[in-house]
Scaffold this active site. Structure first.
Site, PDB file in Angstrom:
ATOM      1  N   ASP A  95       0.791  -1.229   0.000  1.00 23.37           N
ATOM      2  CA  ASP A  95       0.000   0.000   0.000  1.00 23.37           C
ATOM      3  C   ASP A  95       0.829   1.288   0.000  1.00 23.37           C
ATOM      4  O   ASP A  95       0.341   2.337   0.403  1.00 23.37           O
ATOM      5  CB  ASP A  95      -0.916   0.014   1.228  1.00 23.37           C
ATOM      6  N   GLU A 131      -1.985   5.230   2.832  1.00 26.51           N
ATOM      7  CA  GLU A 131      -1.900   3.826   2.440  1.00 26.51           C
ATOM      8  C   GLU A 131      -3.238   3.220   2.009  1.00 26.51           C
ATOM      9  O   GLU A 131      -3.290   2.411   1.075  1.00 26.51           O
ATOM     10  CB  GLU A 131      -1.282   3.000   3.575  1.00 26.51           C
ATOM     11  N   HIS A 241      11.885   5.882  13.857  1.00 26.33           N
ATOM     12  CA  HIS A 241      11.899   6.195  12.428  1.00 26.33           C
ATOM     13  C   HIS A 241      12.732   7.450  12.165  1.00 26.33           C
ATOM     14  O   HIS A 241      12.801   8.353  13.000  1.00 26.33           O
ATOM     15  CB  HIS A 241      10.461   6.406  11.944  1.00 26.33           C
TER      16      HIS A 241
END
Length: 370
Positions: A95, A131, A241
């Site tokens: 996605d 997504e 992240h």
């Protein structure tokens, strides 16, 4: 020889496409890897581990890139590869924006598309963002849909997809996970030793979803501090992240906490090590919801919705959102109740048996006449 374009750009995509890459190499078909590098460093980690060599590296990543700018660069770059090559089929996974852009370019060149991990839906176009839209748009373009579960197939049927174009395969992420545990067992165990942590003494946390940037992440970070105040014997490990929007919030709340280990993003193998050794997992990741059940790890999903309701239905994961009090309550409930913990840890994994790639390659042979 039939030439199959594999288009992907993030680490999760690379992990899930790697088993397909090797299955194709062992067949009478030629995989041609088009790595968009939508996520540069994290993608490279997975490519090295699984020994996947890109034929094209488009290197589209830019700092603080907008979705519109990313989509534009992806379409232009992937189109350049298709202009230079002749492909018999294209495979995209999941996605991401690379998935949508790759599907669209293949369609423009009249190359049939196979969508790996097809049919996942939250039914909320803004969660996860972008997504959910990427996945639906790719599914509209795809010729064949490789659904990981029966529920994913039902979603596709409800959208009018012909049953003859859907194959239930299981999820290729289980193929990759089982391969890693079998072939890299010693390295998996050694990584925890380098961090000085023992199995079962820490919680593993990940957050990166765009819809969670800002206050939702901050609320969860505060919840983590509350949990550690109640359970001082525990540690928290959080691979953070690289996106500044994530790192700034996480480090402002948890930086310097004695019981929290903040790491840079990890290679896939070290991350498998941390999943295998965790007491439980708190995450907004989609892929972890699939991998954790194979390891017997209860998972609390830090999102409002999930495109993997099979995990919720099977009892391997639970949607808890990002509200501080709820995250604390649900985590402590699992930690304090052996019965609740065992119920989640022992629930059957609904995402496959590790043979998804074989099924997809067998299907390609059939439809391409190999």
């Amino acid at each position: 020889m039939k030439r199959i374009a594999l288009i992907f750009g993030t680490r999760p995509e690379a992990v899930k496409m790697a088993p397909l890459y090797h299955a194709l190499k062992n067949s009478d078909m030629q995989p041609v890897v088009i790595a968009t590098a939508q996520h540069r460093e994290m993608l490279d980690q997975a490519l090295r581990l699984f020994e996947v060599i890109p034929d094209y590296d488009l290197d589209v990543m830019r700092e603080r890139q907008s979705l519109s700018g990313l989509t534009s660069r992806l379409i232009s770059s992937i189109d350049g590869v298709f202009m230079e090559n002749s492909f018999d089929f294209a495979l995209v996974q999941g996605d991401t924006t690379s998935t949508f852009a790759g599907s669209l370019v293949a369609f423009y060149h009249k190359v049939p598309v196979g969508h790996v991990e097809a049919g996942l839906r939250t039914m909320d176009i803004y969660n996860p963002f972008p997504e959910e839209a990427n996945r639906r748009l790719s599914g509209t373009i795809a010729t064949y849909h490789y659904a990981p579960t029966e529920m994913a197939m039902k979603n596709l049927l409800n959208e009018g997809i012909d049953r003859g174009n859907i194959l239930i395969t299981g999820n290729t992420v289980i193929d990759a996970l089982l391969w890693t545990l079998k072939h890299k067992k010693e390295e998996v165990h050694k990584f925890r030793e380098t961090l000085g942590v023992e199995r079962g003494e820490y919680l593993l946390v990940t957050m990166h979803r765009r819809e969670n940037w800002g206050e939702p992440i901050r609320q969860v970070m505060k919840a983590i501090k509350d949990i550690l105040a109640e359970k001082p014997e525990l540690k928290v490990i959080f691979p953070v992240h690289l996106n500044p929007a994530v790192r700034e919030t996480v480090y402002s709340e948890l930086g310097g906490h004695n019981s929290v280990l903040l790491l840079d993003p990890l290679d896939y193998l070290p991350f498998v090590s941390l999943m295998e050794g965790a007491k439980l997992i708190l995450t907004d990741s989609g892929g972890i919801q699939e991998e954790a059940p194979a390891l017997g790890k209860p998972t609390l999903v830090l999102r409002k919705t999930t495109e993997r309701p099979e995990a919720i239905k099977a009892g391997t994961a639970k949607l808890v959102g990002t509200e501080r009090t709820t995250v604390v309550e649900e985590t402590l409930k699992l930690l304090d109740s052996a019965e609740e913990y065992k119920k989640m840890a022992k629930a059957a994994n609904p995402f496959g048996d590790g043979k998804a790639s074989e099924r997809i390659v067998d299907h390609l042979k059939k439809v391409l006449g190999v």
